[in-house]
Enzyme design. Structure first.
Site, PDB file in Angstrom:
ATOM      1  N   GLY A   1       0.495   3.494   1.114  1.00  0.00           N
ATOM      2  CA  GLY A   1       2.097   3.037   2.409  1.00  0.00           C
ATOM      3  C   GLY A   1       1.652   1.814   2.057  1.00  0.00           C
TER       4      GLY A   1
ATOM      5  N   ASN B   1      -2.268   3.421  14.375  1.00  0.00           N
ATOM      6  CA  ASN B   1      -3.653   3.449  13.537  1.00  0.00           C
ATOM      7  C   ASN B   1      -4.894   2.822  14.500  1.00  0.00           C
ATOM      8  OD1 ASN B   1      -1.502   0.619  13.238  1.00  0.00           O
ATOM      9  ND2 ASN B   1      -3.648  -0.113  11.887  1.00  0.00           N
TER      10      ASN B   1
ATOM     11  N   THR C   1       5.259   3.626 -14.755  1.00  0.00           N
ATOM     12  CA  THR C   1       4.638   5.282 -14.941  1.00  0.00           C
ATOM     13  C   THR C   1       4.248   5.614 -14.120  1.00  0.00           C
ATOM     14  OG1 THR C   1       4.789   3.845 -17.109  1.00  0.00           O
ATOM     15  CG2 THR C   1       3.238   5.747 -16.647  1.00  0.00           C
TER      16      THR C   1
ATOM     17  N   CYS D   1      -9.560 -10.498   9.744  1.00  0.00           N
ATOM     18  CA  CYS D   1     -10.026 -11.802  10.005  1.00  0.00           C
ATOM     19  C   CYS D   1      -9.304 -12.284   9.717  1.00  0.00           C
ATOM     20  CB  CYS D   1     -11.387 -11.806   9.286  1.00  0.00           C
ATOM     21  SG  CYS D   1     -12.736 -12.424  10.060  1.00  0.00           S
TER      22      CYS D   1
HETATM   23  C1  PLP Z   1      -1.033   3.111   9.598  1.00  0.00           C
HETATM   24  C2  PLP Z   1      -0.565   1.904   7.925  1.00  0.00           C
HETATM   25  N1  PLP Z   1       0.135   1.746   7.238  1.00  0.00           N
HETATM   26  C3  PLP Z   1      -0.103   1.497   6.344  1.00  0.00           C
HETATM   27  C4  PLP Z   1      -1.447   1.635   5.364  1.00  0.00           C
HETATM   28  C5  PLP Z   1      -1.218   1.158   4.355  1.00  0.00           C
HETATM   29  O1  PLP Z   1      -1.789   1.610   3.554  1.00  0.00           O
HETATM   30  P1  PLP Z   1      -2.556   1.823   2.105  1.00  0.00           P
HETATM   31  O2  PLP Z   1      -4.040   2.055   2.466  1.00  0.00           O
HETATM   32  O3  PLP Z   1      -2.483   3.313   1.523  1.00  0.00           O
HETATM   33  O4  PLP Z   1      -2.031   0.524   1.233  1.00  0.00           O
HETATM   34  C6  PLP Z   1      -2.218   2.267   6.404  1.00  0.00           C
HETATM   35  C7  PLP Z   1      -3.983   1.985   6.392  1.00  0.00           C
HETATM   36  O5  PLP Z   1      -4.525   0.930   6.753  1.00  0.00           O
HETATM   37  C8  PLP Z   1      -2.429   2.226   7.707  1.00  0.00           C
HETATM   38  O6  PLP Z   1      -3.152   3.126   8.904  1.00  0.00           O
END
Ligand code: PLP
Length: 408
Positions: A72, A159, A245, A341
């Site tokens: 992500g 999140n 890769t 933090c």
């Molecule tokens: C909304 C959101 N975006 C991005 C991420 C980051 O994804 P990744 O842990 O695959 O880099 C997270 C995970 O913590 C997330 O909750």
């Protein structure tokens, strides 16, 4: 009793499903670089392309729209920086990046970085007290600055507090001004109906480890006509947008996990919503000074739930989230404060602050997130230990709050 861990942190990462472990291990046993022309390479290429087709089909996209990434964070960075640079190259006036104020740091930080280092202009889009985007303000922003805006990024679902965002309205407002829209759908996939094509988004982020796949693989779905300047240069893999890769085994595991998550989505979402409602009702009834943050579950925003089914988020008056986390951990319960933090000092969550929560109250934040392995017994155990833990944290929290205030 505490040797059984109660895992209530699926939004951080969800257990890898046994079927995925098996598929992943099997795929790891095959040698071959998907860019090599020999038989082993061609076999790896087939694995990658099959995974790409499955991911595309499961998310309502075309295979050519799937750019595999390391997860992500990389996909978000690629979207924010890559789209900005491509749009700016088309027209130097395209300098503005409009992002919601409740984005994950993987979107917010690259946007701020671009403002500091690459001549971008930041526009933070406000939210209401539930963390839901202020659509009227976003429209105003785009009406005033659309012709100078490089991209808009608004997450599918938050999140921390689980708020589902009004993406249709965002897309409509941005597209009126020909501005591309990216959405981080990391928390939405597997519990909400995520269809890239139907969403009319221009780019979308997904990651495997929130839906039963391994850490380290994900994708940016991006429309073919959307320009994206690569952030990594090298072998020219993934349409030249993401050199490196390709992780064939990871792509396979991602596709298997996504397949299971999408197939079971409706059932999982319905079950988690019931569990979550029990958790929320239990906490509010048993813990004095607990406040639910984010939308009230069960109250739909238009036709759909306004909150992720597995998310429950509270602030506890007079407590430090870190103390709660630590005490829960000692009792065998894994949760999250949701905030970062900095230099060892807990910071109030930017999401809660954007929602208008007082900074001191925001320090008592705790997120419980449920997933496919969650059971009634997990919620029962939490409800059994939480009241005592909150009163202990409250004693500690009250004495440490003035010192923290003085520090910050
Ligand atoms: C909304 C959101 N975006 C991005 C991420 C980051 O994804 P990744 O842990 O695959 O880099 C997270 C995970 O913590 C997330 O909750």
């Amino acid at each position: 009793v505490t040797d059984e861990v109660v895992y209530l942190d699926h939004a951080a990462t969800s257990p890898v499903r046994p079927e995925v472990v098996e598929a992943y291990a099997e795929a790891l046993g095959h040698t071959g670089n998907a860019s090599s022309l020999h038989a082993a390479g061609r076999a790896a290429r087939r694995v990658v392309e099959e995974a790409r087709e499955q991911v595309a089909e499961l998310l309502g996209a075309r295979p050519s729209e799937v750019v595999l990434t390391s997860g992500g964070t990389e996909a978000d960075n690629l979207a924010v920086k890559g789209i900005f640079w491509a749009r700016r190259a088309q027209d130097p006036e395209h300098r503005r990046i409009a992002v919601s104020s409740v984005e994950h740091h993987a979107v917010l930080d690259p946007a701020f970085w671009m403002a500091e280092h690459a001549g971008a202009e930041m526009s933070l889009l406000g939210v209401d007290g539930d963390g839901r985007l202020d659509v009227a303000a976003a429209r105003e922003e785009l009406d005033a600055h659309g012709s100078r805006t490089a991209l808009v990024s608004v997450m599918w679902a938050n999140n921390e507090v689980g708020t589902v965002q009004p993406l249709d309205d965002v897309v409509a407002a941005a597209h009126r001004h020909w501005v591309p829209v990216h959405s981080d759908a990391v928390q939405a996939v597997g519990v909400l109906d995520v269809d890239f094509g139907a969403s009319r988004l221009d780019a979308m982020t997904v990651t495997a480890h929130k839906l039963g796949g391994p850490v380290g693989v994900g994708a940016l779905l991006a429309r073919r006509e959307l320009g994206i300047v690569p952030l990594t240069h090298g072998g020219g893999q993934e349409r030249g947008i993401r050199s490196g890769t390709v992780d064939a085994a990871g792509a396979h595991a991602f596709a298997v996990a996504l397949g299971l998550a999408v197939q079971e989505r409706e059932e999982t979402a319905a079950r988690l919503a019931v569990l979550r409602d029990t958790l929320v009702a239990g906490v509010l009834a048993r813990v004095p000074g607990a406040h639910l943050r984010g939308p009230v579950p069960g109250i739909p925003e238009s036709a759909r739930e306004a909150r992720l089914p597995g998310n429950a988020h509270f602030t506890f008056e007079g407590c430090e989230g870190d103390s709660l986390l630590f005490l829960l951990d000692s009792a065998g319960v894994c949760a999250s404060t949701g905030s970062a933090c900095q230099a060892g000092v807990p910071q109030p969550s930017h999401v809660l602050v954007a929602m208008g929560v007082d900074e001191v109250d925001a320090r008592g934040a705790l997120r419980f997130s449920l997933g496919p392995t969650s059971q009634e017994a997990d919620v029962a155990r939490l409800l059994q230990v939480l009241p005592g833990i909150v009163s202990r944290a409250r004693d500690a929290g009250l004495s440490s709050t003035p010192a923290r205030r003085a520090a910050g």
